[in-house]
Design an enzyme around this catalytic site. Structure first.
Site, PDB file in Angstrom:
ATOM      1  N   LYS A 146     -24.436 -23.764  61.436  1.00  0.00           N
ATOM      2  CA  LYS A 146     -23.872 -23.340  60.146  1.00  0.00           C
ATOM      3  C   LYS A 146     -24.391 -21.957  59.731  1.00  0.00           C
ATOM      4  O   LYS A 146     -23.617 -21.089  59.329  1.00  0.00           O
ATOM      5  CB  LYS A 146     -24.234 -24.334  59.021  1.00  0.00           C
ATOM      6  CG  LYS A 146     -23.773 -25.751  59.244  1.00  0.00           C
ATOM      7  CD  LYS A 146     -24.129 -26.645  58.068  1.00  0.00           C
ATOM      8  CE  LYS A 146     -25.604 -26.835  57.813  1.00  0.00           C
ATOM      9  NZ  LYS A 146     -26.339 -27.553  58.880  1.00  0.00           N
TER      10      LYS A 146
ATOM     11  N   ARG B  87     -25.162 -31.691  50.024  1.00  0.00           N
ATOM     12  CA  ARG B  87     -25.726 -32.618  51.006  1.00  0.00           C
ATOM     13  C   ARG B  87     -25.723 -34.056  50.493  1.00  0.00           C
ATOM     14  O   ARG B  87     -26.064 -34.967  51.246  1.00  0.00           O
ATOM     15  CB  ARG B  87     -27.168 -32.218  51.298  1.00  0.00           C
ATOM     16  CG  ARG B  87     -27.357 -31.386  52.587  1.00  0.00           C
ATOM     17  CD  ARG B  87     -28.796 -30.916  52.572  1.00  0.00           C
ATOM     18  NE  ARG B  87     -29.419 -30.649  53.827  1.00  0.00           N
ATOM     19  CZ  ARG B  87     -29.586 -29.424  54.321  1.00  0.00           C
ATOM     20  NH1 ARG B  87     -29.053 -28.395  53.744  1.00  0.00           N
ATOM     21  NH2 ARG B  87     -30.278 -29.270  55.429  1.00  0.00           N
TER      22      ARG B  87
ATOM     23  N   ARG C 291     -34.827 -22.750  68.770  1.00  0.00           N
ATOM     24  CA  ARG C 291     -34.479 -21.581  67.953  1.00  0.00           C
ATOM     25  C   ARG C 291     -35.695 -20.983  67.244  1.00  0.00           C
ATOM     26  O   ARG C 291     -36.666 -21.674  66.955  1.00  0.00           O
ATOM     27  CB  ARG C 291     -33.388 -21.917  66.935  1.00  0.00           C
ATOM     28  CG  ARG C 291     -33.865 -22.724  65.746  1.00  0.00           C
ATOM     29  CD  ARG C 291     -32.722 -23.047  64.795  1.00  0.00           C
ATOM     30  NE  ARG C 291     -33.157 -23.943  63.744  1.00  0.00           N
ATOM     31  CZ  ARG C 291     -32.350 -24.514  62.863  1.00  0.00           C
ATOM     32  NH1 ARG C 291     -31.044 -24.298  62.915  1.00  0.00           N
ATOM     33  NH2 ARG C 291     -32.832 -25.298  61.930  1.00  0.00           N
TER      34      ARG C 291
ATOM     35  N   ARG D  17     -39.400 -22.453  62.573  1.00  0.00           N
ATOM     36  CA  ARG D  17     -39.564 -22.924  61.195  1.00  0.00           C
ATOM     37  C   ARG D  17     -40.536 -24.101  61.194  1.00  0.00           C
ATOM     38  O   ARG D  17     -40.598 -24.850  62.168  1.00  0.00           O
ATOM     39  CB  ARG D  17     -38.202 -23.409  60.662  1.00  0.00           C
ATOM     40  CG  ARG D  17     -37.413 -22.335  59.972  1.00  0.00           C
ATOM     41  CD  ARG D  17     -35.994 -22.745  59.703  1.00  0.00           C
ATOM     42  NE  ARG D  17     -35.810 -24.078  59.150  1.00  0.00           N
ATOM     43  CZ  ARG D  17     -34.623 -24.575  58.811  1.00  0.00           C
ATOM     44  NH1 ARG D  17     -33.528 -23.853  58.965  1.00  0.00           N
ATOM     45  NH2 ARG D  17     -34.500 -25.787  58.322  1.00  0.00           N
TER      46      ARG D  17
ATOM     47  N   ARG E 238     -34.628 -35.373  59.817  1.00  0.00           N
ATOM     48  CA  ARG E 238     -33.564 -34.643  59.110  1.00  0.00           C
ATOM     49  C   ARG E 238     -32.195 -35.161  59.536  1.00  0.00           C
ATOM     50  O   ARG E 238     -31.271 -35.252  58.715  1.00  0.00           O
ATOM     51  CB  ARG E 238     -33.675 -33.136  59.378  1.00  0.00           C
ATOM     52  CG  ARG E 238     -34.791 -32.485  58.564  1.00  0.00           C
ATOM     53  CD  ARG E 238     -35.342 -31.237  59.195  1.00  0.00           C
ATOM     54  NE  ARG E 238     -34.393 -30.164  59.314  1.00  0.00           N
ATOM     55  CZ  ARG E 238     -34.503 -29.155  60.190  1.00  0.00           C
ATOM     56  NH1 ARG E 238     -35.523 -29.100  61.029  1.00  0.00           N
ATOM     57  NH2 ARG E 238     -33.604 -28.228  60.232  1.00  0.00           N
TER      58      ARG E 238
HETATM   59  P1  AMP Z   1     -31.738 -26.114  55.947  1.00  0.00           P
HETATM   60  O1  AMP Z   1     -32.237 -24.720  56.092  1.00  0.00           O
HETATM   61  O2  AMP Z   1     -30.342 -26.194  55.420  1.00  0.00           O
HETATM   62  O3  AMP Z   1     -31.947 -26.940  57.188  1.00  0.00           O
HETATM   63  O4  AMP Z   1     -32.644 -26.792  54.808  1.00  0.00           O
HETATM   64  C1  AMP Z   1     -34.046 -26.926  54.955  1.00  0.00           C
HETATM   65  C2  AMP Z   1     -34.579 -27.973  53.985  1.00  0.00           C
HETATM   66  O5  AMP Z   1     -34.349 -27.543  52.633  1.00  0.00           O
HETATM   67  C3  AMP Z   1     -33.914 -29.345  54.072  1.00  0.00           C
HETATM   68  O6  AMP Z   1     -34.453 -30.157  55.096  1.00  0.00           O
HETATM   69  C4  AMP Z   1     -34.203 -29.889  52.677  1.00  0.00           C
HETATM   70  O7  AMP Z   1     -35.551 -30.297  52.544  1.00  0.00           O
HETATM   71  C5  AMP Z   1     -34.013 -28.644  51.804  1.00  0.00           C
HETATM   72  N1  AMP Z   1     -32.596 -28.490  51.370  1.00  0.00           N
HETATM   73  C6  AMP Z   1     -31.733 -27.505  51.726  1.00  0.00           C
HETATM   74  N2  AMP Z   1     -30.530 -27.679  51.159  1.00  0.00           N
HETATM   75  C7  AMP Z   1     -30.623 -28.827  50.432  1.00  0.00           C
HETATM   76  C8  AMP Z   1     -29.706 -29.544  49.624  1.00  0.00           C
HETATM   77  N3  AMP Z   1     -28.436 -29.146  49.453  1.00  0.00           N
HETATM   78  N4  AMP Z   1     -30.159 -30.685  49.033  1.00  0.00           N
HETATM   79  C9  AMP Z   1     -31.429 -31.106  49.187  1.00  0.00           C
HETATM   80  N5  AMP Z   1     -32.346 -30.484  49.942  1.00  0.00           N
HETATM   81  C10 AMP Z   1     -31.952 -29.337  50.558  1.00  0.00           C
END
Ligand code: AMP
Length: 214
Positions: free
Chosen positions: A14, A89, A125, A158, A169
């Site tokens: 994404k 989400r 990554r 990360r 996740r």
């Molecule tokens: P991502 O970079 O999208 O993988 O997000 C990293 C982390 O940020 C996730 O595992 C969640 O802990 C938090 N996070 C990101 N977007 C959301 C969301 N829309 N709702 C809740 N937690 C989020």
């Protein structure tokens, strides 16, 4: 104003696709994960609480995410079009988003086959800790800790890109986010594309469903 929502499991691509759209068409990428990481870096009370959640692979609360997103949507730069990467989400997030009007909304689901495929991608990554650029193994990948070619920052894994947290996740994604995808599908709004091929091939398919000139 146009809104593109990008769905897909963690590691589906994404962020990479959103960045490519931003670069080519000027649509603004809004990654709620980046908003969370910015807060964590600032070491605010909220940031410290969020750090604990991220590192366990749990979601931030809807309330915190909605507050951060609302603030981001107040900025002028999203006037023409924005891409939501990692939001909504949960069903409450989707319901809150439905109250934010746009002229056009395009909802795309980047489908990637097996869980092992995405875990492999996540583990290989590197992400720039300054600008968020993502490097995949085999595609001009720097070694961990080297300089980001985009901004000169440091590219490294990360803190939540390890196998245990990645699998957690994915469980959270299946439980909380799959029902959201299903809701858009039932409304007839979901456009599905295969997220497994190369970055360029997926980008071609994405441009086609969005209906932009290549
Ligand atoms: P991502 O970079 O999208 O993988 O997000 C990293 C982390 O940020 C996730 O595992 C969640 O802990 C938090 N996070 C990101 N977007 C959301 C969301 N829309 N709702 C809740 N937690 C989020």
């Amino acid at each position: 104003m146009k809104r593109i929502i990008l769905f897909g499991a963690p590691g589906a691509g994404k962020g990479t696709q959103a960045k490519a759209l931003e670069k080519k068409y000027g649509y603004k990428q809004i990654s709620t994960g980046d908003l969370v990481r910015t807060e964590v870096k600032a070491q605010t009370d909220l940031g410290n609480a969020l750090k604990a959640k991220i590192e366990k692979g749990e979601l931030a609360s809807d309330e915190d995410i909605l507050r951060m997103l609302k603030k981001r949507l107040e900025k002028e730069d999203i006037r023409d079009a924005y891409i939501l990467d990692g939001f909504p989400r949960t069903l409450p997030q989707a319901n809150a988003l439905a109250t934010v009007d746009v002229d056009e909304e395009i909802v795309v689901y980047l489908k990637v086959g097996s869980e092992d495929t995405v875990v492999k991608r996540i583990l290989s990554r590197l992400t720039c800790h300054d600008c968020g650029a993502v490097y995949s193994a085999g595609e001009n990948s720097p070694t961990p800790g080297t300089t980001c070619t985009q901004c000169g920052g440091i590219a490294a894994a990360r803190s939540d890109d390890n196998e245990t947290v990645a699998r957690k996740r994915l469980r959270v994604y299946r439980a909380e986010t799959k029902p959201v995808i299903q809701q858009y599908r039932q409304m007839g709004q979901l456009r599905e594309i295969n997220g497994a091929p190369s970055v360029d091939d997926v980008f071609d398919a994405l441009q086609a469903v969005i209906g932009v000139e290549k």
